[in-house]
Design an enzyme around this catalytic site. Structure first.
Site, PDB file in Angstrom:
ATOM      1  N   PHE A 251      47.456  -2.439 -14.841  1.00 42.70           N
ATOM      2  CA  PHE A 251      46.861  -2.551 -13.505  1.00 42.70           C
ATOM      3  C   PHE A 251      47.912  -3.140 -11.700  1.00 42.70           C
ATOM      4  O   PHE A 251      48.741  -3.552 -12.111  1.00 42.70           O
ATOM      5  CB  PHE A 251      46.644  -4.320 -13.880  1.00 42.70           C
ATOM      6  CG  PHE A 251      45.386  -4.075 -14.551  1.00 42.70           C
ATOM      7  CD1 PHE A 251      43.642  -4.366 -14.218  1.00 42.70           C
ATOM      8  CD2 PHE A 251      45.174  -4.277 -16.153  1.00 42.70           C
ATOM      9  CE1 PHE A 251      42.552  -4.781 -15.356  1.00 42.70           C
ATOM     10  CE2 PHE A 251      43.877  -4.169 -17.334  1.00 42.70           C
ATOM     11  CZ  PHE A 251      42.906  -4.303 -16.383  1.00 42.70           C
ATOM     12  N   ALA A 275      53.212 -10.982 -17.216  1.00 48.57           N
ATOM     13  CA  ALA A 275      51.726  -9.465 -17.795  1.00 48.57           C
ATOM     14  C   ALA A 275      53.100  -8.007 -17.783  1.00 48.57           C
ATOM     15  O   ALA A 275      52.873  -7.443 -17.848  1.00 48.57           O
ATOM     16  CB  ALA A 275      50.720  -9.439 -17.496  1.00 48.57           C
ATOM     17  N   GLY A 279      54.128  -4.644 -19.217  1.00 51.76           N
ATOM     18  CA  GLY A 279      53.626  -3.481 -18.571  1.00 51.76           C
ATOM     19  C   GLY A 279      52.093  -3.499 -18.738  1.00 51.76           C
ATOM     20  O   GLY A 279      51.763  -2.622 -18.156  1.00 51.76           O
ATOM     21  N   LYS A 280      51.351  -4.600 -19.184  1.00 50.67           N
ATOM     22  CA  LYS A 280      49.414  -4.227 -18.730  1.00 50.67           C
ATOM     23  C   LYS A 280      49.737  -4.295 -17.064  1.00 50.67           C
ATOM     24  O   LYS A 280      48.567  -3.903 -16.924  1.00 50.67           O
ATOM     25  CB  LYS A 280      49.395  -6.280 -19.162  1.00 50.67           C
ATOM     26  CG  LYS A 280      49.609  -6.175 -20.460  1.00 50.67           C
ATOM     27  CD  LYS A 280      49.437  -7.575 -20.709  1.00 50.67           C
ATOM     28  CE  LYS A 280      49.162  -7.743 -23.006  1.00 50.67           C
ATOM     29  NZ  LYS A 280      48.661  -8.778 -23.019  1.00 50.67           N
ATOM     30  N   ILE A 281      50.568  -5.185 -16.053  1.00 46.56           N
ATOM     31  CA  ILE A 281      50.289  -4.693 -15.064  1.00 46.56           C
ATOM     32  C   ILE A 281      51.676  -4.354 -14.354  1.00 46.56           C
ATOM     33  O   ILE A 281      52.974  -4.434 -15.130  1.00 46.56           O
ATOM     34  CB  ILE A 281      50.379  -6.194 -14.043  1.00 46.56           C
ATOM     35  CG1 ILE A 281      49.258  -7.400 -14.404  1.00 46.56           C
ATOM     36  CG2 ILE A 281      50.484  -6.456 -12.548  1.00 46.56           C
ATOM     37  CD1 ILE A 281      48.866  -8.992 -13.942  1.00 46.56           C
TER      38      ILE A 281
END
Length: 311
Positions: A251, A275, A279-281
């Protein structure tokens, strides 16, 4: 590391007639604690809403519709600021209850809950909901489910679209009319799910919880940028974040409104910086968590953001 003292705190001055955006600007100039965080969250949300290449996810957890926040979500859907909505089943249940003409009522948290039980009133902190509303809800849901094609296999989002098509107002109705998908991965954990289980005892319709994944993943792999506005945490937050975790990108924008603590290790209180480790953000993403009651922070965030977007 050398620390600089070159950005002084500005003392706030409140004047009659201030707009919400001006108030948030003043909070940002003061810049301390969650007031400063809210100001940065508004800046991030403005950038996310105005980015033509960003796909905007909205996560809705907590008892927001009973608290009157559902109208904000349906307005954002109407204005095109939400591209994908992920919600708890409970919020959608209460959205349906409002849409069929029932109401939540102001109550008090200081009461005798045994007396409320005898009076057939259900309490959500200081909000009351008569049992009669659930009786009307059950009648409506069974009628709606009975219209599903016998022998069909459908996704959860298709089920919610089917419900929204039969409502005139609210979150589900607006999303259906605007062709915006609503995902509810834990729909069993709600009255919507319980009513479907009741229907399934005689109805021959199968809900496949995994059918939504194909369309969601296709969208995640094809989008250019992604942004997330999270009210609370829980299943909606994780479902949103894990969807982009499957891709090479994370994201680019993220705002979280929560009252939960990060030091207990729970997802709802987990920081957005945490996060990044997954690697989600993205490493360079603009992200901010605002701690506090979402019935305060969400209206302020959206009012200030929309004011900036229309001026």
């Amino acid at each position: 590391m050398r620390h600089e003292c070159n950005d002084p705190v500005s003392q706030m001055h409140i004047r009659p007639g201030m707009t919400v955006s001006e108030l948030v600007d003043a909070m940002g100039a003061a810049g301390a604690y969650n007031g400063g965080s809210l100001a940065e969250a508004v800046s991030i949300t403005e950038a996310m809403f105005s980015d033509p290449k960003a796909t905007r996810f909205f996560g809705l957890a907590g008892a927001m519709v009973p608290a009157g926040m559902g109208g904000i979500v349906s307005d954002l859907l109407e204005c095109g600021y939400i591209d994908i909505l992920v919600s708890t089943g409970a919020n959608l249940t209460h959205d349906i209850i409002e849409a069929i003409g029932c109401h939540h009522y102001h109550g008090t948290e200081i009461c005798d809950d045994v007396d409320l039980r005898h009076e057939e009133i259900n309490r959500i902190y200081d909000v009351y909901l008569p049992t009669e509303a659930f009786e009307r809800f059950e009648e409506f849901m069974q009628d709606v489910y009975s219209e599903l094609p016998e022998g069909s296999v459908i996704s959860i989002s298709a089920l919610l679209r089917h419900i929204g098509d039969r409502l005139d107002s609210g979150i589900l109705a607006t999303a259906a009319r605007k062709n915006i998908p609503i995902y509810c991965p834990a729909i069993q954990d709600s009255m919507v799910g319980l009513q479907y289980w009741l229907f399934s005892q005689t109805g021959g319709v199968v809900i496949d919880a995994f059918l939504d994944m194909k369309d969601l993943m296709n969208r995640c792999f094809s989008l250019e940028r992604a942004g997330a506005l999270l009210v609370g945490g829980g299943v909606p937050k994780n479902f949103i974040f894990q969807s982009m975790l499957m891709t090479e990108n994370g994201f680019s924008y993220a705002v979280q409104l929560t009252g939960d603590r990060p030091d207990l290790g729970g997802l709802s209180g987990a920081t957005l910086d945490e996060a990044r480790s997954w690697g989600k953000i993205n490493e360079e993403a603009r992200a901010m968590t605002v701690y506090g009651d979402a019935t305060i922070t969400l209206p302020l965030l959206i009012a200030a953001t929309l004011e900036r977007l229309v001026t």
